[in-house]
Scaffold this motif. Sequence first.
Motif, PDB file in Angstrom:
ATOM      1  N   THR A 135      32.351  14.706 -37.730  1.00 49.06           N
ATOM      2  CA  THR A 135      31.454  13.564 -37.900  1.00 49.06           C
ATOM      3  C   THR A 135      30.923  13.084 -36.556  1.00 49.06           C
ATOM      4  N   GLU A 136      31.818  13.017 -35.549  1.00 48.81           N
ATOM      5  CA  GLU A 136      31.402  12.569 -34.209  1.00 48.81           C
ATOM      6  C   GLU A 136      30.401  13.554 -33.600  1.00 48.81           C
ATOM      7  N   PHE A 137      30.615  14.842 -33.809  1.00 53.92           N
ATOM      8  CA  PHE A 137      29.675  15.835 -33.271  1.00 53.92           C
ATOM      9  C   PHE A 137      28.345  15.789 -34.007  1.00 53.92           C
ATOM     10  N   ASN A 138      28.382  15.444 -35.303  1.00 55.42           N
ATOM     11  CA  ASN A 138      27.123  15.267 -36.034  1.00 55.42           C
ATOM     12  C   ASN A 138      26.328  14.098 -35.453  1.00 55.42           C
ATOM     13  N   ARG A 139      27.036  13.019 -35.124  1.00 58.58           N
ATOM     14  CA  ARG A 139      26.367  11.869 -34.491  1.00 58.58           C
ATOM     15  C   ARG A 139      25.769  12.261 -33.142  1.00 58.58           C
ATOM     16  N   LEU A 140      26.531  13.019 -32.398  1.00 57.98           N
ATOM     17  CA  LEU A 140      26.031  13.496 -31.101  1.00 57.98           C
ATOM     18  C   LEU A 140      24.780  14.339 -31.278  1.00 57.98           C
ATOM     19  N   GLU A 141      24.835  15.242 -32.244  1.00 58.28           N
ATOM     20  CA  GLU A 141      23.690  16.116 -32.485  1.00 58.28           C
ATOM     21  C   GLU A 141      22.446  15.303 -32.830  1.00 58.28           C
ATOM     22  N   THR A 142      22.629  14.250 -33.620  1.00 54.00           N
ATOM     23  CA  THR A 142      21.505  13.389 -33.992  1.00 54.00           C
ATOM     24  C   THR A 142      20.921  12.689 -32.765  1.00 54.00           C
ATOM     25  N   LEU A 143      21.802  12.204 -31.889  1.00 54.85           N
ATOM     26  CA  LEU A 143      21.327  11.547 -30.661  1.00 54.85           C
ATOM     27  C   LEU A 143      20.527  12.514 -29.793  1.00 54.85           C
ATOM     28  N   TYR A 144      21.030  13.738 -29.627  1.00 54.61           N
ATOM     29  CA  TYR A 144      20.322  14.722 -28.803  1.00 54.61           C
ATOM     30  C   TYR A 144      18.978  15.109 -29.426  1.00 54.61           C
ATOM     31  N   GLU A 145      18.930  15.179 -30.755  1.00 60.29           N
ATOM     32  CA  GLU A 145      17.661  15.488 -31.416  1.00 60.29           C
ATOM     33  C   GLU A 145      16.632  14.398 -31.158  1.00 60.29           C
ATOM     34  N   GLY A 146      17.115  13.137 -31.156  1.00 59.29           N
ATOM     35  CA  GLY A 146      16.213  12.030 -30.847  1.00 59.29           C
ATOM     36  C   GLY A 146      15.682  12.126 -29.429  1.00 59.29           C
ATOM     37  N   VAL A 147      16.570  12.454 -28.481  1.00 58.92           N
ATOM     38  CA  VAL A 147      16.141  12.620 -27.081  1.00 58.92           C
ATOM     39  C   VAL A 147      15.129  13.750 -26.972  1.00 58.92           C
ATOM     40  N   TYR A 148      15.404  14.841 -27.710  1.00 53.19           N
ATOM     41  CA  TYR A 148      14.514  16.006 -27.673  1.00 53.19           C
ATOM     42  C   TYR A 148      13.130  15.661 -28.220  1.00 53.19           C
ATOM     43  N   LEU A 149      13.102  14.945 -29.333  1.00 52.68           N
ATOM     44  CA  LEU A 149      11.824  14.615 -29.971  1.00 52.68           C
ATOM     45  C   LEU A 149      11.021  13.611 -29.151  1.00 52.68           C
ATOM     46  N   LEU A 150      11.720  12.645 -28.552  1.00 50.83           N
ATOM     47  CA  LEU A 150      11.028  11.630 -27.745  1.00 50.83           C
ATOM     48  C   LEU A 150      10.709  12.129 -26.338  1.00 50.83           C
ATOM     49  N   ASN A 151      11.400  13.211 -25.958  1.00 48.51           N
ATOM     50  CA  ASN A 151      11.224  13.730 -24.598  1.00 48.51           C
ATOM     51  C   ASN A 151      11.533  12.639 -23.567  1.00 48.51           C
ATOM     52  N   GLU A 152      12.578  11.845 -23.874  1.00 46.21           N
ATOM     53  CA  GLU A 152      12.907  10.713 -23.011  1.00 46.21           C
ATOM     54  C   GLU A 152      14.408  10.437 -23.101  1.00 46.21           C
ATOM     55  N   LEU A 153      15.016  10.135 -21.953  1.00 44.52           N
ATOM     56  CA  LEU A 153      16.440   9.798 -21.910  1.00 44.52           C
ATOM     57  C   LEU A 153      16.593   8.428 -21.260  1.00 44.52           C
ATOM     58  N   SER A 154      16.876   7.413 -22.081  1.00 48.43           N
ATOM     59  CA  SER A 154      17.060   6.057 -21.550  1.00 48.43           C
ATOM     60  C   SER A 154      18.486   5.892 -21.039  1.00 48.43           C
ATOM     61  N   ASN A 155      18.693   4.886 -20.192  1.00 49.98           N
ATOM     62  CA  ASN A 155      20.033   4.589 -19.700  1.00 49.98           C
ATOM     63  C   ASN A 155      20.977   4.274 -20.853  1.00 49.98           C
ATOM     64  N   ARG A 156      20.469   3.557 -21.879  1.00 49.71           N
ATOM     65  CA  ARG A 156      21.312   3.196 -23.018  1.00 49.71           C
ATOM     66  C   ARG A 156      21.806   4.458 -23.728  1.00 49.71           C
ATOM     67  N   THR A 157      20.899   5.397 -23.974  1.00 50.47           N
ATOM     68  CA  THR A 157      21.293   6.633 -24.660  1.00 50.47           C
ATOM     69  C   THR A 157      22.220   7.463 -23.781  1.00 50.47           C
ATOM     70  N   ARG A 158      21.913   7.523 -22.519  1.00 55.85           N
ATOM     71  CA  ARG A 158      22.755   8.285 -21.578  1.00 55.85           C
ATOM     72  C   ARG A 158      24.181   7.759 -21.610  1.00 55.85           C
ATOM     73  N   ASN A 159      24.346   6.418 -21.527  1.00 55.13           N
ATOM     74  CA  ASN A 159      25.687   5.829 -21.562  1.00 55.13           C
ATOM     75  C   ASN A 159      26.368   6.076 -22.901  1.00 55.13           C
ATOM     76  N   MET A 160      25.598   6.051 -23.966  1.00 58.30           N
ATOM     77  CA  MET A 160      26.175   6.234 -25.293  1.00 58.30           C
ATOM     78  C   MET A 160      26.749   7.644 -25.459  1.00 58.30           C
ATOM     79  N   VAL A 161      25.956   8.665 -25.088  1.00 58.26           N
ATOM     80  CA  VAL A 161      26.440  10.038 -25.270  1.00 58.26           C
ATOM     81  C   VAL A 161      27.564  10.368 -24.286  1.00 58.26           C
ATOM     82  N   ALA A 162      27.518   9.763 -23.097  1.00 58.01           N
ATOM     83  CA  ALA A 162      28.534  10.068 -22.074  1.00 58.01           C
ATOM     84  C   ALA A 162      29.928   9.651 -22.512  1.00 58.01           C
ATOM     85  N   GLY A 163      30.013   8.639 -23.400  1.00 52.77           N
ATOM     86  CA  GLY A 163      31.320   8.135 -23.811  1.00 52.77           C
ATOM     87  C   GLY A 163      31.980   8.894 -24.938  1.00 52.77           C
TER      88      GLY A 163
END
Length: 815
Positions: free
Chosen positions: A94-122
Amino acid sequence: MNILKFGGSSVATPERIKLVAACIQKHLKDDTTITVFSAFGGVTDDLILMALMASREDLSYKEILQKNETRHLEAIKELIPVNAQSGILSRIKTEFNRLETLYEGVYLLNELSNRTRNMVAGFGEILSSLIIAEYFKSLGIAALSVDSRELIVCKNTNDKIQVNYPKTNKNIESFFADNRSKLYVVPGFIAKNDEGVPSTLGRGGSDFTAAILAAALNVPRLYIYTDVNGMYTANPRIVPQAYPLKNVSYEEAMELSHFGAKVIYPPTLQPLLEKQIEILVKNTFSPEEEGTLISKSGKHNFRWVTGITHIDNISLVNIEGSGMIGIPGFSKRFFEVMHQENINVVLITQASSEHSICIAVKDDEAPAAKLALDEAFEAEIRNKRINPIQIEDDVAIIALVGDRMKSHHGLSGKLFSALGNNNINIRAIAQGSSERNISAVIAKKDVTKALNTLHETFFEVPSKELNLFITGVGNVGGKLIEQLKRQEIYLLEKLRLKVRILGLSNSRKMIFDENGIDLENWKNLLEQGEETSQDAFFEKVKELNFRNSIFVDNTASPVIASTYKNYLANSISVVTCNKIACADDFSNYEKLIDLSREYGATFLYETNVGAGLPIIDTLKNLVDSGDRIQKIQAVLSGSLNFVFNNYKGEEPFYKIVEEAMKEGYTEPDPKIDLSGIDVARKILILSRVSGLEMELDEIEKDNFLSEESLNTKTNEEFFDFLEKDEYQFRELYQSAAQNKAQLKYVAQLENGKAKVGLQQVGPEHPFYNLNGSDNIVLFFTDRYSVQPLIVKGAGAGADVTASGIFADIIRIGKK
């Protein structure tokens, strides 16, 4: 209550997690235990890398994500019984599915915000703590999994972390008051902000998590488990001789961690200092080791300097100009710009003339600092009141740290002297008023040499490491290696000198070994070495950049002699028996002496005259002490003395010369000895040491060989002419015998003029009874005007020449 923190290396594999469990169980016997875990080793780096790749539309992030998922699932299968795996497998997927969703959002937006960076790093800490908590349950230990995001509240601004301690402490106190468990498993590093959005405490933040918990719960001691035996005197990966410190004060630990010591994350100490909670740093894999205790006073720390550390990846930012002098508020404007750009200033130094300000920043922040400062001071730069901002890259900061440094005089001088003697240039210096830290900015390439040099100076048993690079391993070089090998233990025990040979070369091959060449097998190793090149040999010595490096030349090669200037200009000492450099044009000889002084490298050539006899050293002492040389008379050729002592007009002259060659008394080309050029070079060197500016062609030579023999190209041709000229040699001998004299090849310096030649010496002269291959020198001086100072002894042969070179090496070691 115990609080234990385990780093990523401690939980990198299932095998290591089992070791961690055994360690924790020992603590559980004593009291309730809170454990804080980092992500599995390397996972956080992967999480951030994948986010960056997704932001660049690089789909290969999915491969890394799959590898990490497999790694965590495999850990579950190895740690937890099959009948207990389903729940944790589902949770991790489940946690890896959440991670995959976050990365897909970054991929589609072509943007990595500090908030997203901190979220995935944890996510790494969440994953590891969930698996480890389930593992403890499988062992029959009631472990409560805690989400630290529900406890720690912080604010992140461009990687600058501010903890909301009132809210955080209240959350922690309430949670542990309301819950009861023997073991708590807490993910480190992660937190949330005031809006409830997941965040982090910065890289290394698992230490910080443990410290926040320890301070809120008022525990007497925090245990930090890592992969080393505590805090070291220096980085053991760079300084092999570094050793763990038993006791360190909070202030010393802050300084050491701020300046690069990786064992403690710098903010960790802040919440503990006020409540004086001790920190014990221990090794997960060697828990029986004592570790390092960080406390108020650094109990029983008797050294003036506690540790040496450094920060890599630094740039210097320098602003200077006459328009700064006496202008109030200039520094304020300068540092306001840094604040506005959110650039952390690591080090500050300002000249008392107010003509310049120099700061150190992280190298990735230097371009932004320059851009902002150039813009802020655009008017002053345009009007040439100050210079454009200068950036110096590829530098590092080294620091001496210790509470007791303020009580001891001369530490700064010792630091600067040690670095200067090894050609380590200091770009900037800073020392706080507490005198707990002395920092210096140096070239990044010199960090390893600097740390090892300073560790040797301040921490090791009074001993010195000499690193030799030897070219020429024939008769003399081979004997030198034998002597070094034979005296290795004596040098270490009696003279505190650790002598290592790191490089060897002959005319065909060369080898290097940073750990020291095996002297039992050096010949075979050299045969298997790479093709030799004097330029490549020098470049390798320079690249290795070892402290106390010495280049040793055992050849007679003019090509090698021409490289001395390169070594000296890089503060690499030179020891040589090769006379060519010192007998070269006076300007070249003087250049070598000047380079030696300028770069603090020693240039010793005692064996140029008299092999192992202290002839040059004696002459230097006479001159340095103010004595004036009136005359020098000498027999300086062991080979010629051997030849004329053994030639009786019976056995052919050329046979005696061949015997001298076999004994190693002559140069490989015996014509150099018999022509008198070797003796001429020696008296030239003595004349220069005595203070004269003399050239080789100014020395008068009285040759006893025919012109034809002197013009030969090979040894075979030369010996043919010696055999042909036998009658001349017999006449020389018979003439001396009739006069009851001995034939000696004499060198003389008097009234600023030098000459060499064959002379008949009577029984009353000190030269008459000079035996074998011995040399003798008579120094007539103002102090020794009637009875000369005499130096006499063996002056030729591989053994004595090697011993003279050995003695020069020891002289350098004793400096």
